[in-house]
Design a protein around this motif. Structure first.
Motif, PDB file in Angstrom:
ATOM      1  N   GLN A 131       0.739  -1.003   0.224  1.00 18.84           N
ATOM      2  CA  GLN A 131      -0.005  -0.098   0.010  1.00 18.84           C
ATOM      3  C   GLN A 131       0.825   1.200  -0.024  1.00 18.84           C
ATOM      4  OE1 GLN A 131      -3.554  -0.299   0.008  1.00 18.84           O
ATOM      5  NE2 GLN A 131      -3.390   1.913  -0.398  1.00 18.84           N
ATOM      6  N   ALA A 132       2.093   1.169   0.773  1.00 21.78           N
ATOM      7  CA  ALA A 132       2.928   2.533   0.887  1.00 21.78           C
ATOM      8  C   ALA A 132       3.484   2.519  -0.533  1.00 21.78           C
ATOM      9  CB  ALA A 132       4.142   2.193   2.008  1.00 21.78           C
ATOM     10  N   ILE A 133       3.804   1.544  -1.201  1.00 22.18           N
ATOM     11  CA  ILE A 133       4.479   1.481  -2.386  1.00 22.18           C
ATOM     12  C   ILE A 133       3.582   2.158  -3.549  1.00 22.18           C
ATOM     13  CG2 ILE A 133       5.669   0.238  -4.506  1.00 22.18           C
ATOM     14  CD1 ILE A 133       6.706  -1.836  -2.481  1.00 22.18           C
ATOM     15  N   TYR A 134       2.461   1.661  -3.317  1.00 22.62           N
ATOM     16  CA  TYR A 134       0.945   2.258  -4.357  1.00 22.62           C
ATOM     17  C   TYR A 134       1.024   3.755  -4.150  1.00 22.62           C
ATOM     18  CZ  TYR A 134      -3.225   3.094  -6.352  1.00 22.62           C
ATOM     19  OH  TYR A 134      -4.205   3.544  -7.301  1.00 22.62           O
ATOM     20  N   ALA A 135       1.026   4.160  -2.978  1.00 26.28           N
ATOM     21  CA  ALA A 135       0.991   5.707  -2.696  1.00 26.28           C
ATOM     22  C   ALA A 135       2.044   6.120  -3.552  1.00 26.28           C
ATOM     23  CB  ALA A 135       1.167   5.795  -1.283  1.00 26.28           C
ATOM     24  N   LEU A 136       3.395   5.860  -3.687  1.00 28.50           N
ATOM     25  CA  LEU A 136       4.517   6.620  -4.279  1.00 28.50           C
ATOM     26  C   LEU A 136       4.346   6.585  -6.060  1.00 28.50           C
ATOM     27  CD1 LEU A 136       7.320   5.422  -2.144  1.00 28.50           C
ATOM     28  CD2 LEU A 136       6.196   7.591  -2.020  1.00 28.50           C
ATOM     29  N   VAL A 137       3.295   5.703  -6.221  1.00 30.05           N
ATOM     30  CA  VAL A 137       3.207   5.358  -7.870  1.00 30.05           C
ATOM     31  C   VAL A 137       1.889   5.053  -8.045  1.00 30.05           C
ATOM     32  CG1 VAL A 137       4.188   4.222 -10.071  1.00 30.05           C
ATOM     33  CG2 VAL A 137       5.588   4.543  -7.981  1.00 30.05           C
ATOM     34  N   PRO A 138       1.078   6.041  -7.860  1.00 26.54           N
ATOM     35  CA  PRO A 138      -0.425   5.767  -8.076  1.00 26.54           C
ATOM     36  C   PRO A 138      -0.723   5.788  -9.375  1.00 26.54           C
ATOM     37  CG  PRO A 138       0.115   8.042  -7.668  1.00 26.54           C
ATOM     38  CD  PRO A 138       1.286   7.364  -7.681  1.00 26.54           C
ATOM     39  N   LYS A 139      -0.570   4.670 -10.121  1.00 22.41           N
ATOM     40  CA  LYS A 139      -0.853   4.265 -11.566  1.00 22.41           C
ATOM     41  C   LYS A 139      -1.979   3.214 -11.355  1.00 22.41           C
ATOM     42  CE  LYS A 139       1.905   7.173 -13.618  1.00 22.41           C
ATOM     43  NZ  LYS A 139       1.237   8.302 -14.322  1.00 22.41           N
ATOM     44  N   GLY A 140      -3.092   3.231 -12.111  1.00 24.01           N
ATOM     45  CA  GLY A 140      -4.252   2.357 -11.998  1.00 24.01           C
ATOM     46  C   GLY A 140      -4.779   2.325 -10.340  1.00 24.01           C
ATOM     47  N   GLU A 141      -5.261   1.271 -10.247  1.00 26.52           N
ATOM     48  CA  GLU A 141      -5.812   0.892  -8.953  1.00 26.52           C
ATOM     49  C   GLU A 141      -5.172  -0.077  -8.200  1.00 26.52           C
ATOM     50  OE1 GLU A 141     -10.349   2.528  -8.949  1.00 26.52           O
ATOM     51  OE2 GLU A 141     -10.048   1.339 -10.699  1.00 26.52           O
ATOM     52  N   LEU A 142      -5.365  -0.020  -6.927  1.00 26.34           N
ATOM     53  CA  LEU A 142      -4.897  -1.447  -6.058  1.00 26.34           C
ATOM     54  C   LEU A 142      -6.283  -2.126  -5.732  1.00 26.34           C
ATOM     55  CD1 LEU A 142      -2.356  -2.666  -5.369  1.00 26.34           C
ATOM     56  CD2 LEU A 142      -2.570  -1.392  -3.256  1.00 26.34           C
ATOM     57  N   LEU A 143      -6.817  -3.229  -6.115  1.00 30.02           N
ATOM     58  CA  LEU A 143      -7.944  -3.492  -5.975  1.00 30.02           C
ATOM     59  C   LEU A 143      -7.810  -5.324  -5.290  1.00 30.02           C
ATOM     60  CD1 LEU A 143      -9.430  -3.211  -9.721  1.00 30.02           C
ATOM     61  CD2 LEU A 143      -9.816  -1.572  -7.597  1.00 30.02           C
ATOM     62  N   ASP A 144      -8.809  -5.659  -4.710  1.00 32.88           N
ATOM     63  CA  ASP A 144      -8.742  -6.966  -4.262  1.00 32.88           C
ATOM     64  C   ASP A 144      -9.103  -7.765  -5.361  1.00 32.88           C
ATOM     65  OD1 ASP A 144      -8.641  -6.108  -1.534  1.00 32.88           O
ATOM     66  OD2 ASP A 144     -11.152  -5.980  -1.448  1.00 32.88           O
ATOM     67  N   CYS A 145      -8.205  -8.982  -5.308  1.00 39.35           N
ATOM     68  CA  CYS A 145      -8.450  -9.966  -6.445  1.00 39.35           C
ATOM     69  C   CYS A 145      -9.885 -10.792  -6.353  1.00 39.35           C
ATOM     70  CB  CYS A 145      -7.473 -11.230  -5.964  1.00 39.35           C
ATOM     71  SG  CYS A 145      -5.837 -10.657  -6.199  1.00 39.35           S
ATOM     72  N   PRO A 146     -10.298 -10.818  -7.389  1.00 41.52           N
ATOM     73  CA  PRO A 146     -11.665 -11.465  -7.544  1.00 41.52           C
ATOM     74  C   PRO A 146     -11.700 -13.031  -6.690  1.00 41.52           C
ATOM     75  CG  PRO A 146     -10.948 -11.008  -9.784  1.00 41.52           C
ATOM     76  CD  PRO A 146      -9.724 -10.775  -8.678  1.00 41.52           C
ATOM     77  N   ALA A 147     -12.864 -13.379  -6.146  1.00 41.50           N
ATOM     78  CA  ALA A 147     -12.927 -14.577  -5.342  1.00 41.50           C
ATOM     79  C   ALA A 147     -12.252 -15.875  -5.898  1.00 41.50           C
ATOM     80  CB  ALA A 147     -14.411 -14.855  -4.942  1.00 41.50           C
ATOM     81  N   ALA A 148     -12.467 -15.961  -7.134  1.00 40.28           N
ATOM     82  CA  ALA A 148     -11.744 -17.266  -7.989  1.00 40.28           C
ATOM     83  C   ALA A 148     -10.114 -16.994  -8.049  1.00 40.28           C
ATOM     84  CB  ALA A 148     -12.189 -17.076  -9.187  1.00 40.28           C
ATOM     85  N   ALA A 149      -9.665 -15.814  -7.635  1.00 45.07           N
ATOM     86  CA  ALA A 149      -8.348 -15.506  -7.863  1.00 45.07           C
ATOM     87  C   ALA A 149      -7.558 -15.803  -6.573  1.00 45.07           C
ATOM     88  CB  ALA A 149      -7.903 -14.471  -8.455  1.00 45.07           C
ATOM     89  N   SER A 150      -8.293 -15.534  -5.583  1.00 43.37           N
ATOM     90  CA  SER A 150      -7.877 -15.392  -4.068  1.00 43.37           C
ATOM     91  C   SER A 150      -7.461 -16.650  -3.469  1.00 43.37           C
ATOM     92  CB  SER A 150      -8.761 -14.692  -3.187  1.00 43.37           C
ATOM     93  OG  SER A 150      -9.095 -13.536  -3.728  1.00 43.37           O
TER      94      SER A 150
END
Length: 242
Positions: free
Chosen positions: A223-242
């Motif tokens: 989450q801290a890395i994403y805050a430095l490079v906010p490209k796209g979105e950081l989403l939860d994986c779909p249930a089938a992929a989790s």
């Protein structure tokens, strides 16, 4: 030898002796002198152990630098190691996030930002939900029966789905971006006498993502890395992929 000759010889010897004495007195300051503590000639020729002459070991020898132990950092590292070991033993404790979608240039920047992240990372293509569709289940009455039912209820905001796919041949009652609004619309339709209303995710085209898996501590760092490079979105994986 005559007496005169003997006298002359004695005088010469006396003069020579006086000359030697004068030379000694004149050269005496320039001759090497020995101190009272000089061990003497014999000590110079014979090795004699003199412990009192050996220098005592210095007490000012450099000391090893003190090692500072950070107990808090050590405890944090231990907790992280325990988390990672637990995640390997039980995969259910590992989180899963999707970072994207991204274009080619953004993918390189995200990969660089993730280079030192310790979790698992792989590039994937996924169909991510772009919204929700509320529809009538075609297995209940069929399109003809559904249209007649809708007309009898005075419902006009609908359309028949003819595109190939799992919903082909059903009747759509509305498209929504979030699940809550879709749920509310289904309740409204049910209140009008439609008892076979369903909700299904609408999947968009395949897009590029990074699928990221890790322990809770690793996901916090993500989450801290994403805050430095906010490209796209950081989403939860779909249930089938989790």
């Amino acid at each position: 030898m005559s007496r005169a000759r003997q006298t002359y010889t004695v005088l010469l010897l006396g003069v020579a002796f006086n000359g030697v004495l004068a030379a000694v007195f004149w050269l005496w300051p320039f001759m090497p002198q020995r101190s009272a503590g000089d061990p003497g000639k014999r000590a110079e020729l014979v090795a004699i152990e003199r412990p009192w002459a050996v220098a005592a070991p210095s007490t000012d020898a450099p000391k090893a630098p003190a090692v500072k132990i950070d107990l808090q950092q050590g405890a944090s590292s231990l907790n992280q190691a325990i988390e990672e070991a637990s995640a390997q033993a039980d995969p259910s404790v590992r989180g899963c996030r999707l970072w994207g979608p991204f274009v080619a240039g953004d993918a390189d920047r995200i990969a660089s930002a993730l280079s030192e992240w310790t979790g698992q990372s792989q590039r994937v293509e996924r169909e991510v939900p772009v919204g929700y569709i509320v529809y009538l289940d075609k297995t209940r009455t069929g399109p003809a029966g559904d249209i007649a039912l809708l007309q009898s209820k005075g419902i006009r905001d609908w359309f028949a789905i003819n595109t190939p796919g799992p919903l082909q041949g059903t009747i759509s009652l509305g498209l929504f971006r979030d699940r809550d609004r879709a749920e509310q619309h289904r309740k409204d339709m049910q209140s009008k006498g439609l008892d076979h209303v369903e909700i299904r995710e609408r999947l968009g085209p395949k897009r590029g993502y990074f699928e990221l898996r890790g322990t809770p501590a690793q996901m916090d760092k993500l989450q801290a890395i994403y805050a430095l490079v906010p490209k796209g979105e950081l989403l939860d994986c779909p249930a089938a992929a989790s």
